[in-house]
Design a protein around this motif. Structure first.
Motif, PDB file in Angstrom:
ATOM      1  N   LYS A   1       2.593   6.849  -7.051  1.00 31.48           N
ATOM      2  CA  LYS A   1       1.612   7.728  -7.688  1.00 31.48           C
ATOM      3  C   LYS A   1       1.966   9.202  -7.504  1.00 31.48           C
ATOM      4  CE  LYS A   1      -2.155   4.468  -7.337  1.00 31.48           C
ATOM      5  NZ  LYS A   1      -3.422   4.162  -6.729  1.00 31.48           N
TER       6      LYS A   1
ATOM      7  N   SER B   1       0.832  -1.197   0.000  1.00 34.95           N
ATOM      8  CA  SER B   1       0.000   0.000   0.000  1.00 34.95           C
ATOM      9  C   SER B   1       0.872   1.255   0.000  1.00 34.95           C
ATOM     10  CB  SER B   1      -0.923  -0.019   1.221  1.00 34.95           C
ATOM     11  OG  SER B   1      -1.649   1.176   1.305  1.00 34.95           O
TER      12      SER B   1
ATOM     13  N   ARG C   1       1.117   4.047  -3.054  1.00 40.43           N
ATOM     14  CA  ARG C   1       0.878   5.487  -2.860  1.00 40.43           C
ATOM     15  C   ARG C   1       2.109   6.289  -3.281  1.00 40.43           C
ATOM     16  NH1 ARG C   1      -0.995   3.763   2.156  1.00 40.43           N
ATOM     17  NH2 ARG C   1       0.869   4.652   3.120  1.00 40.43           N
TER      18      ARG C   1
END
Length: 125
Positions: A124, A117, A121
């Motif tokens: 991006k 996760s 993130r």
């Protein structure tokens, strides 16, 4: 009893042969484990983890390192997945990617999900 089996010369040869062939070595010992301690005990999570640790110790003594984990096994009486191993560089040199892979392989499922996760993130942004 499990230690005696996994650290014995005959099983050691089978583990090394499986590792050299690119197969998960746990498959080389599972049937023998069922014969010695029974399918119910051999299938307990903590017993399987202990067996995996023992196998890793044996193969590290023989010059192998984990190359990948979670390789699916079919028709195995004890294990659903196993790790595959590769011979280490004779000089024993470890590069940064080897260290990162060893770290990632040590994560449990929850920790791996958190790391995934985070990296998702991060990529991006």
């Amino acid at each position: 009893m499990i230690l005696e089996l996994l650290f014995g010369a005959e099983i050691r040869k089978a583990l090394v042969a499986a590792a050299e062939a690119g197969h998960p070595p746990v498959a080389a010992v599972s049937r023998e484990l069922v014969e010695r301690i029974g399918a119910e005990k051999a299938s307990l999570t903590n017993v399987k983890q202990f067996i995996g640790l023992c196998i890793r110790a044996v193969l590290e003594e023989e010059g192998f390192a984990v190359e990948g984990a979670g390789v699916r096994l079919s028709h195995d009486p004890v294990f659903k997945t196993g790790s595959v191993y590769r011979r280490q560089d004779p000089q024993g040199s470890a590069n940064a990617s080897d260290l990162l892979l060893r770290f990632l392989e040590s994560l449990n499922d929850e920790e791996a999900a958190v790391a995934l996760s985070y990296l998702s993130r991060r990529s991006k942004t």
